[in-house]
Scaffold this active site. Structure first.
Site, mmCIF file in Angstrom:
data_model
loop_
_atom_site.group_PDB
_atom_site.id
_atom_site.type_symbol
_atom_site.label_atom_id
_atom_site.label_comp_id
_atom_site.label_asym_id
_atom_site.label_seq_id
_atom_site.Cartn_x
_atom_site.Cartn_y
_atom_site.Cartn_z
ATOM 1 N N GLY C 38 9.229 -11.243 9.585
ATOM 2 C CA GLY C 38 8.448 -10.494 8.415
ATOM 3 C C GLY C 38 7.904 -11.706 7.340
ATOM 4 N N GLY C 39 8.581 -12.693 7.500
ATOM 5 C CA GLY C 39 7.988 -13.900 6.799
ATOM 6 C C GLY C 39 8.086 -13.483 5.120
ATOM 7 N N CYS C 41 5.877 -12.548 3.281
ATOM 8 C CA CYS C 41 5.096 -11.208 2.863
ATOM 9 C C CYS C 41 6.237 -10.181 3.044
ATOM 10 N N GLY C 181 1.113 -21.028 -14.625
ATOM 11 C CA GLY C 181 -0.053 -20.912 -13.469
ATOM 12 C C GLY C 181 -0.644 -19.714 -13.856
ATOM 13 N N GLY C 267 0.971 -23.047 -6.722
ATOM 14 C CA GLY C 267 0.487 -23.702 -5.733
ATOM 15 C C GLY C 267 1.453 -23.371 -4.616
ATOM 16 N N ARG C 268 1.163 -23.490 -3.366
ATOM 17 C CA ARG C 268 1.779 -23.394 -2.288
ATOM 18 C C ARG C 268 1.281 -24.709 -1.278
ATOM 19 N N ALA C 313 -1.662 -11.852 3.517
ATOM 20 C CA ALA C 313 -0.808 -11.375 4.694
ATOM 21 C C ALA C 313 -1.912 -10.641 5.634
ATOM 22 N N HIS C 437 -15.907 14.459 -5.902
ATOM 23 C CA HIS C 437 -15.709 14.533 -7.223
ATOM 24 C C HIS C 437 -14.579 15.299 -7.616
HETATM 25 C C1 LIG Z 1 -10.058 25.597 -10.770
HETATM 26 C C2 LIG Z 1 -11.243 25.074 -9.963
HETATM 27 C C3 LIG Z 1 -10.922 23.665 -9.435
HETATM 28 C C4 LIG Z 1 -12.000 23.086 -8.735
HETATM 29 N N1 LIG Z 1 -11.660 21.825 -8.464
HETATM 30 C C5 LIG Z 1 -12.799 21.012 -7.965
HETATM 31 C C6 LIG Z 1 -12.724 19.903 -7.442
HETATM 32 O O1 LIG Z 1 -11.771 19.203 -7.640
HETATM 33 N N2 LIG Z 1 -13.838 19.004 -6.795
HETATM 34 C C7 LIG Z 1 -14.824 19.805 -6.550
HETATM 35 O O2 LIG Z 1 -15.632 19.230 -6.130
HETATM 36 N N3 LIG Z 1 -15.005 21.192 -7.033
HETATM 37 C C8 LIG Z 1 -14.147 21.723 -7.603
HETATM 38 N N4 LIG Z 1 -14.220 23.070 -7.910
HETATM 39 C C9 LIG Z 1 -15.529 23.723 -7.680
HETATM 40 C C10 LIG Z 1 -16.618 23.436 -8.498
HETATM 41 O O3 LIG Z 1 -16.208 23.664 -10.017
HETATM 42 C C11 LIG Z 1 -17.938 23.957 -8.085
HETATM 43 O O4 LIG Z 1 -18.361 23.931 -6.835
HETATM 44 C C12 LIG Z 1 -18.817 23.486 -9.119
HETATM 45 O O5 LIG Z 1 -18.785 23.786 -10.419
HETATM 46 C C13 LIG Z 1 -20.386 24.310 -8.708
HETATM 47 O O6 LIG Z 1 -21.403 23.734 -9.372
HETATM 48 P P1 LIG Z 1 -22.640 24.474 -9.753
HETATM 49 O O7 LIG Z 1 -23.399 23.347 -10.553
HETATM 50 O O8 LIG Z 1 -23.310 25.131 -8.473
HETATM 51 O O9 LIG Z 1 -22.212 25.808 -10.648
HETATM 52 P P2 LIG Z 1 -21.250 25.998 -11.901
HETATM 53 O O10 LIG Z 1 -20.450 24.854 -12.258
HETATM 54 O O11 LIG Z 1 -20.302 27.329 -11.891
HETATM 55 O O12 LIG Z 1 -22.078 25.803 -13.032
HETATM 56 C C14 LIG Z 1 -23.272 27.103 -13.629
HETATM 57 C C15 LIG Z 1 -23.352 27.349 -14.678
HETATM 58 O O13 LIG Z 1 -24.599 28.001 -14.953
HETATM 59 C C16 LIG Z 1 -24.478 28.784 -16.255
HETATM 60 N N5 LIG Z 1 -25.083 30.068 -15.906
HETATM 61 C C17 LIG Z 1 -24.885 31.005 -15.026
HETATM 62 N N6 LIG Z 1 -25.866 32.017 -14.969
HETATM 63 C C18 LIG Z 1 -26.780 31.685 -16.012
HETATM 64 C C19 LIG Z 1 -27.917 32.269 -16.360
HETATM 65 N N7 LIG Z 1 -28.382 33.456 -16.028
HETATM 66 N N8 LIG Z 1 -28.438 31.507 -17.450
HETATM 67 C C20 LIG Z 1 -28.099 30.315 -18.031
HETATM 68 N N9 LIG Z 1 -26.838 29.817 -17.372
HETATM 69 C C21 LIG Z 1 -26.384 30.403 -16.471
HETATM 70 C C22 LIG Z 1 -23.034 29.233 -16.138
HETATM 71 O O14 LIG Z 1 -22.532 29.383 -17.532
HETATM 72 C C23 LIG Z 1 -22.452 27.778 -15.646
HETATM 73 O O15 LIG Z 1 -22.251 26.927 -16.859
HETATM 74 C C24 LIG Z 1 -13.169 23.883 -8.533
HETATM 75 C C25 LIG Z 1 -13.420 25.011 -9.034
HETATM 76 C C26 LIG Z 1 -12.403 25.775 -9.425
HETATM 77 C C27 LIG Z 1 -12.532 27.101 -10.098
HETATM 78 C C1 LIG Z 2 5.370 -13.398 -4.599
HETATM 79 C C2 LIG Z 2 4.272 -13.272 -3.556
HETATM 80 C C3 LIG Z 2 3.511 -11.976 -3.423
HETATM 81 C C4 LIG Z 2 2.512 -11.759 -2.369
HETATM 82 N N1 LIG Z 2 1.789 -10.706 -2.346
HETATM 83 C C5 LIG Z 2 0.659 -10.539 -1.456
HETATM 84 C C6 LIG Z 2 0.143 -9.448 -1.254
HETATM 85 O O1 LIG Z 2 0.393 -8.404 -1.986
HETATM 86 N N2 LIG Z 2 -0.943 -9.098 -0.372
HETATM 87 C C7 LIG Z 2 -1.227 -10.227 0.540
HETATM 88 O O2 LIG Z 2 -2.118 -9.991 1.270
HETATM 89 N N3 LIG Z 2 -0.530 -11.623 0.444
HETATM 90 C C8 LIG Z 2 0.394 -11.534 -0.532
HETATM 91 N N4 LIG Z 2 1.226 -12.713 -0.479
HETATM 92 C C9 LIG Z 2 0.874 -13.895 0.390
HETATM 93 C C10 LIG Z 2 1.479 -13.396 1.748
HETATM 94 O O3 LIG Z 2 2.672 -13.272 1.688
HETATM 95 C C11 LIG Z 2 1.405 -14.644 2.645
HETATM 96 O O4 LIG Z 2 -0.051 -14.920 2.803
HETATM 97 C C12 LIG Z 2 1.741 -14.212 4.096
HETATM 98 O O5 LIG Z 2 3.081 -13.964 3.931
HETATM 99 C C13 LIG Z 2 1.457 -15.579 5.103
HETATM 100 O O6 LIG Z 2 1.688 -15.068 6.258
HETATM 101 P P1 LIG Z 2 2.189 -16.212 7.554
HETATM 102 O O7 LIG Z 2 2.700 -15.324 8.593
HETATM 103 O O8 LIG Z 2 1.025 -17.096 7.692
HETATM 104 O O9 LIG Z 2 3.546 -17.063 6.934
HETATM 105 P P2 LIG Z 2 4.767 -16.499 6.330
HETATM 106 O O10 LIG Z 2 4.846 -15.066 5.901
HETATM 107 O O11 LIG Z 2 5.188 -17.567 5.188
HETATM 108 O O12 LIG Z 2 5.818 -16.713 7.557
HETATM 109 C C14 LIG Z 2 6.073 -17.812 7.959
HETATM 110 C C15 LIG Z 2 7.443 -17.558 8.784
HETATM 111 O O13 LIG Z 2 7.775 -18.543 9.407
HETATM 112 C C16 LIG Z 2 9.076 -19.071 9.654
HETATM 113 N N5 LIG Z 2 8.993 -20.479 9.883
HETATM 114 C C17 LIG Z 2 8.599 -21.516 9.338
HETATM 115 N N6 LIG Z 2 8.811 -22.788 9.918
HETATM 116 C C18 LIG Z 2 9.498 -22.448 11.002
HETATM 117 C C19 LIG Z 2 9.986 -23.256 12.123
HETATM 118 N N7 LIG Z 2 9.673 -24.486 12.214
HETATM 119 N N8 LIG Z 2 10.515 -22.358 13.170
HETATM 120 C C20 LIG Z 2 10.744 -21.086 12.913
HETATM 121 N N9 LIG Z 2 10.170 -20.329 11.957
HETATM 122 C C21 LIG Z 2 9.707 -20.901 10.908
HETATM 123 C C22 LIG Z 2 9.376 -18.769 8.045
HETATM 124 O O14 LIG Z 2 10.592 -18.670 7.692
HETATM 125 C C23 LIG Z 2 8.553 -17.451 8.018
HETATM 126 O O15 LIG Z 2 9.149 -16.395 8.010
HETATM 127 C C24 LIG Z 2 2.193 -12.855 -1.577
HETATM 128 C C25 LIG Z 2 2.965 -13.893 -1.639
HETATM 129 C C26 LIG Z 2 3.884 -14.115 -2.518
HETATM 130 C C27 LIG Z 2 4.664 -15.373 -2.601
#
Ligand SMILES: Cc1cc2nc3c(=O)[nH]c(=O)nc-3n(C[C@H](O)[C@H](O)[C@H](O)COP(=O)(O)OP(=O)(O)OC[C@H]3O[C@@H](n4cnc5c(N)ncnc54)[C@H](O)[C@@H]3O)c2cc1C
Ligand SMILES: Cc1cc2nc3c(=O)[nH]c(=O)nc-3n(C[C@H](O)[C@H](O)[C@H](O)COP(=O)(O)OP(=O)(O)OC[C@H]3O[C@@H](n4cnc5c(N)ncnc54)[C@H](O)[C@@H]3O)c2cc1C
Lengths: 88, 461, 461
Positions: C38-39, C41, C181, C267-268, C313, C437
């Site tokens: 796993g090194g 990482c 650093g 640095g490394r 990694a 959305h």
């Molecule tokens: C609880 C809940 C959670 C939801 N969560 C999500 C979600 O996370 N993601 C997602 O993509 N969708 C979600 N939806 C669906 C989303 O809300 C609807 O798809 C979206 O609102 C439809 O948009 P619309 O513009 O067609 O109509 P509406 O948003 O219903 O808007 C129509 C508008 O027209 C007005 N209106 C109506 N008749 C008249 C009129 N005669 N004259 C003037 N104004 C009028 C109304 O007052 C209203 O404001 C959710 C719906 C509900 C109920």
């Molecule tokens: C604190 C920290 C956080 C990090 N976070 C991230 C991250 O979130 N995302 C990311 O992409 N990278 C991250 N990195 C970088 C990442 O860990 C390295 O880029 C990655 O581990 C490199 O992989 P490698 O296989 O080249 O070497 P290493 O992971 O270093 O593995 C080398 C291995 O070889 C072995 N070895 C060495 N010499 C010998 C030998 N002569 N014989 C046998 N075995 C030997 C060692 O024991 C070791 O296990 C982080 C690094 C650190 C220090």
């Protein structure tokens, strides 16, 4: 029994009922060229027929480098540069 | 009479976005809204629910903080302050609605407050005003459907039965809630109340919650909800409601459940009132439109929930842009198979495109690959390992045609799938994309590796 | 003498992935590891830090839970249980390391415990064993560099100065820590200790932390750290260390800071010991390799930190796959401009490709577009609005060449940019992709709209 609405809000997927899916059924009969958007634009720009270019991207996708290479090889001999209509 | 290029009726995410886009494209725009700008989404839907869910998630984490190395002397000293929960929700909603009001104003859109009705395809009356325009965009949304179950009307009047709008403004936390329906909204409320400690029962008519979702997503979420204490009764048929008691039959038995509150989440119906004179065609899903969102009446467009395609805010907005562009002469359209949808449950769900079943039904040569969250380092580090990614592809080119993610951050993760599918990406492209470590998104790459050949980080027999 | 197709030295994310891939491609593989599979990482880097950061985030949220509608009677009843924090970290690390051990075993790789050294390009000695192979993959990683500052050696011996490996296993929480650093690791530890309530001071030699990152990212993170209580001293020159006191000059003044612990994160340096007989070329960054990871010595490959390309990694793993494929005859390579990197600060950072400055320097016709998190509904609902997305594109075709995200879930969000760039996607494609959305990922779409023309959800003057 309870009457339950046909329509469920934010229902995730369009049911495969006739009207719904007819909107956007993809046409899958034709063979298509896998190409990136930039490759397509570039092909149009440089007058390269994209369907003649062998792609080097994954699964043969035509990348911009492929179009550039195709344009480079044809450029010296082909002065006319008929622009291709193919922008599929 | 005031004259515009475009009148938009309804100021939800469909209507206000259509209005802004139309204005950006140079049209003179009127926007009519009867309630508050932002529609259901901002005022009663997406935003308030997600705001409350944020608190619920924190409360849930807090209850298990000991397992993360943080001790709370007396967990009973931790209390949900319902009033503050509601206040925070209102503050967030008001802030966002205020922002949209600013946007509308900044885009020089004339806003008319009131419910409008059309007298013909070019004329809308709102209060004292008569507006006329060449084009009309209807975006009136949908309303909750309360089904006709014996006793339900009385129970609504008595305050026992509420809808989602009632559920986000309860005066106090219920001890128990029964949710009628098993759709996305039902599941989000089940998650919310269950996490806050309310006893939750879901009554679902069919044999599964979240129907239409990929079977693996459905079963994972159903199992997880059950494991965390939600009672789910599928194949139940509601016979009668008596105040807080729901009588239902299940597997031939007459049963009942009594709770403080009953949440009806059984579907929604398009808002069409006031537009009858237009003679627009409606089917059982809603208003019928062509791919540019135009109804059968020339110059009258309909977008969002009222069309019932995918009842989602981002769909309403995208349709609003399509309608505005169509009016402007740009013929764009939406491929609904490339539109993501999300469930903000714990863990979250993000899906896009075909489920495995739907892809087979549509005639694709279907390949699938799954990778579990439990084999992902970040998930283990976060202590949230329930979930997976499932990629559905067309074997012909390896094109990705469906992605189904269950994971704590699935709603953020699904954007990767959306953009991949927009770009007609294949499993090869996703597998080749270097994903950062340690992130949940690595499972997407691993699943793609699994689809191509072999994933690195799993024992695949 | 045992004979293999491939010998991999070092079992980090570079080495173990190379070994698995080589084995999957049909090679007989030996893997030599002196410490734990796993090194850095898995054992001392990515995984333990992210595990601790999870607890720190929870603690931070818990301290402001009142603002989310959750009351804790006495915040002083909330205590960090340092022992449990450490235990959880060890459990997580052991679980993941155990999983990788299983994977290695399942892939029929012979593991040799011990530090190996090479006698020639085909022979490695480990303990009593001599192994021979046609191909060698070196993946020995890097070690912390403790610079020669007067007094530092004594302070190391006395336990005042530690490195990152020491920092993840402190016996108790320090009241104060000085970090030497300002790189990614330094910033992650600053975030960790600051969130847990330790007083943090960063001493940075140059005029900015996180140099090489886009200027907007740097300033946002620097300001946010400062706002949340971290003291950052840039342009400081350390003159001497005296136990827990660091003496430094800053703007011509002689200053000092005293703290419980000093973390050296300066640095490394590549681990090359034992491979001198190979005569492999090394420059100041590390081992020099061609695009297929081969060194100047035929059949000897080097991957990961020891090459010093991007010390990450996922880069090590990707390079391991390239090396294994090259040995198998598949000539693949990595475009480092399409590799994401992350910082797990609060808010997180996810970046990929060119910064604005670097893109201009590279000669692109650069366009940029930024969208702030504060205009995003989900961010407001979550109460985490510090951040933005910035898209850098080449104006010629609109190709996206850099994406810079600061947001609470930026590390999950950057995958969208990675796959877009892998597919040579443009700002038009991202703008057209329907994003769900309400999610943070909507800001990516909005920024793309802004690059193309006008975003919907911002007042752009
Ligand atoms: C609880 C809940 C959670 C939801 N969560 C999500 C979600 O996370 N993601 C997602 O993509 N969708 C979600 N939806 C669906 C989303 O809300 C609807 O798809 C979206 O609102 C439809 O948009 P619309 O513009 O067609 O109509 P509406 O948003 O219903 O808007 C129509 C508008 O027209 C007005 N209106 C109506 N008749 C008249 C009129 N005669 N004259 C003037 N104004 C009028 C109304 O007052 C209203 O404001 C959710 C719906 C509900 C109920
Ligand atoms: C604190 C920290 C956080 C990090 N976070 C991230 C991250 O979130 N995302 C990311 O992409 N990278 C991250 N990195 C970088 C990442 O860990 C390295 O880029 C990655 O581990 C490199 O992989 P490698 O296989 O080249 O070497 P290493 O992971 O270093 O593995 C080398 C291995 O070889 C072995 N070895 C060495 N010499 C010998 C030998 N002569 N014989 C046998 N075995 C030997 C060692 O024991 C070791 O296990 C982080 C690094 C650190 C220090």
């Amino acid at each position: 029994t309870a009457v339950v609405g046909e329509i469920e809000i934010s229902d995730a997927v369009i049911p495969s009922s006739g009207e719904g899916s007819a909107v956007s059924e993809p046409s899958r009969a034709t063979t298509k060229v896998l190409a990136t958007p930039v490759a397509r634009k570039m092909a149009k720009d440089l007058g390269v027929d994209i369907s003649t270019v062998k792609g080097t991207g994954p699964q043969g996708r035509v990348m911009k480098a492929d179009i550039q290479a195709a344009a480079d090889t044809k450029a010296p001999s082909d002065g006319a540069k008929a622009p291709s209509a193919d922008t599929s | 009479m005031k004259t515009y290029d475009v009148i938009v009726v309804g100021g939800g995410p469909g209507g206000y976005v259509a209005a802004i886009k139309a204005s950006q494209l140079g049209s003179k725009v009127a926007l009519i809204e009867g309630d508050r700008i932002g529609g259901v989404c901002l005022n009663y839907g997406c935003i308030p629910t997600k705001t409350l869910l944020r608190s619920a998630k924190l409360y849930q984490d807090l209850m298990i903080s000991e397992s993360f190395g943080i001790d709370i002397e007396n967990l009973s000293d931790v209390k949900i302050n319902w009033d503050n929960l509601m206040k925070r929700k209102d503050t967030v909603v008001n802030k966002i609605v205020g922002g949209v009001e600013q946007l509308v104003k900044y885009n020089k859109i004339d806003v008319f407050k009131g419910y409008g009705h059309a007298t013909d395809a070019h004329t809308v009356v709102v209060g004292e005003e008569t507006l006329s325009a060449k084009n009309l965009i209807l975006a009136t949304g949908s309303s909750v459907l309360i089904p006709s179950i014996p006793g339900i009307d009385d129970a609504v009047t008595a305050g026992y039965v509420i809808d989602s709008t009632g559920a986000i403004k309860l005066p106090k936390q219920p001890n128990s809630i029964t949710i009628l329906g098993g759709g996305v909204i039902a599941i989000e409320f089940a998650t919310l109340f269950n996490s806050l400690g309310t006893k939750v029962t879901i009554l679902q008519r069919s044999d599964t919650i979240l129907k239409n979702l990929d079977a693996d997503v459905r079963t994972t979420i159903q199992r997880h909800l059950t494991d965390t204490g939600v009672e789910i009764v599928t194949n139940s048929s509601i016979s009668r409601v008596d105040n807080g008691t729901v009588h239902y039959t299940h597997e031939g038995k007459e049963l009942s459940v009594t709770s403080d509150i009953i949440l009806a989440s059984l579907g929604r119906t398009p808002n069409l009132k006031g537009f009858e004179p237009l003679g627009i065609k409606v089917d059982k899903r809603g208003v019928v439109v062509d791919e540019h969102m135009q109804t059968n009446v020339k110059g009258v467009y309909a977008i969002g929930d009222m069309c019932g395609k995918m009842m989602l805010a981002h769909v309403a907005s995208a349709e609003g842009i399509v309608a505005a562009e169509a009016i402007h002469g740009d013929k764009t359209s939406i491929n609904y198979h490339k539109v993501p949808s999300c469930i903000y449950s714990f863990p979250e769900v993000g899906v896009i495109g075909y489920s495995e079943e739907a892809a087979i039904e549509a005639g694709y040569d279907v390949g699938t690959s799954m990778f579990p969250l439990s084999a992902n380092g970040k998930a283990v580090a976060e202590g949230e390992t329930t979930g997976f990614v499932k990629i559905v592809h067309d074997k012909k080119y390896g094109e990705v045609i469906g992605v189904h993610i269950v994971a704590s951050h699935a709603t953020d993760m699904i954007a990767e799938a959306a953009v991949s599918m927009e770009l007609e990406g294949t499993i090869y492209d996703i597998a080749k994309t270097v994903h950062p470590h340690p992130t949940l998104s690595e499972i997407v790459m691993e699943a793609a590796h699994g689809a191509v050949d072999k994933p690195i980080h799993i024992i695949k027999r």
